[in-house]
Design a protein around this motif. Structure first.
Motif, short mmCIF file in Angstrom:
data_model
loop_
_atom_site.label_atom_id
_atom_site.label_comp_id
_atom_site.label_asym_id
_atom_site.label_seq_id
_atom_site.Cartn_x
_atom_site.Cartn_y
_atom_site.Cartn_z
N UNK A 79 0.84 -1.20 0.00
CA UNK A 79 0.00 0.00 0.00
C UNK A 79 0.87 1.25 0.00
N UNK A 80 0.28 2.37 -0.38
CA UNK A 80 0.99 3.64 -0.48
C UNK A 80 1.45 4.08 0.90
N UNK A 81 2.67 4.57 0.99
CA UNK A 81 3.25 5.00 2.26
C UNK A 81 3.21 6.51 2.32
N UNK A 82 2.38 7.06 3.19
CA UNK A 82 2.22 8.51 3.33
C UNK A 82 3.08 9.02 4.48
N UNK A 83 3.62 10.25 4.35
CA UNK A 83 4.35 10.81 5.49
C UNK A 83 3.39 11.08 6.64
N UNK A 84 3.88 11.07 7.87
CA UNK A 84 3.01 11.31 9.02
C UNK A 84 2.50 12.75 9.03
N UNK A 85 1.42 12.94 9.75
CA UNK A 85 0.78 14.25 9.87
C UNK A 85 0.85 14.69 11.33
N UNK A 86 1.14 15.97 11.55
CA UNK A 86 1.19 16.51 12.91
C UNK A 86 -0.22 16.49 13.50
N UNK A 87 -0.40 15.92 14.69
CA UNK A 87 -1.73 15.88 15.29
C UNK A 87 -2.24 17.26 15.72
#
Length: 151
Positions: free
Chosen positions: A66-74
């Motif tokens: 599956x596509x690997x997305x960068x993390x998002x700041x909560x």
């Protein structure tokens, strides 16, 4: 003579104890020869001072396609880049480079390729810019918490 040299190899530079856990520590230009306990204390102090308190990236499953997305700041929802530091802790960095003149000194980082005998880049680590100030126009990567603007 050989016994003395062997003892020095297992002598912690911080606490002075002889231990089998003593080894050269740090990822670039080996920082020191420390036991596991002293290394954790030292690295945690460095991380606290540098703001390198991010959780490590999860290891991706090699069978997962599956596509690997960068993390998002909560807090702000922005994309972040999480990199290991040269002292084995993790830091959240902004996704853009800025000129050094636009980034306050405590938030300046650089991404450095680890030296590898095969000349292939195997890993990239974040290194805090210290000691010699970069030129005002030189690009640095700011720590994400400098740019984080919670909604």
């Amino acid at each position: 003579m050989g016994a003395t040299r062997d003892r020095e190899r297992h002598l912690c530079h911080r606490c002075g104890e002889v231990s089998p856990t003593v080894r050269d520590r740090g990822r670039i230009n080996l920082m020191s020869r420390l036991c596991e306990t002293c290394w954790n204390v030292f690295a945690n102090e460095m991380a606290e001072a540098d703001g390198a308190t991010a959780a490590p990236r999860p290891e991706p499953d090699p069978d997962d396609v599956s596509w690997f997305e960068p993390p998002v700041c909560p807090k702000c929802g922005a994309l972040v880049r999480i990199y290991p530091t040269n002292y084995d802790r993790w830091v959240s960095l902004a996704t853009v480079e800025l000129p050094a003149k636009d980034v306050p000194e405590p938030f300046r980082w650089r991404l450095t390729r680890l030296p590898d005998p095969s000349r292939l880049t195997t890993d990239i680590v974040a290194v805090r810019v210290r000691g010699v100030d970069p030129l005002p126009s030189e690009p640095v990567v700011p720590a994400h918490h400098m740019m984080c603007a919670p909604d």
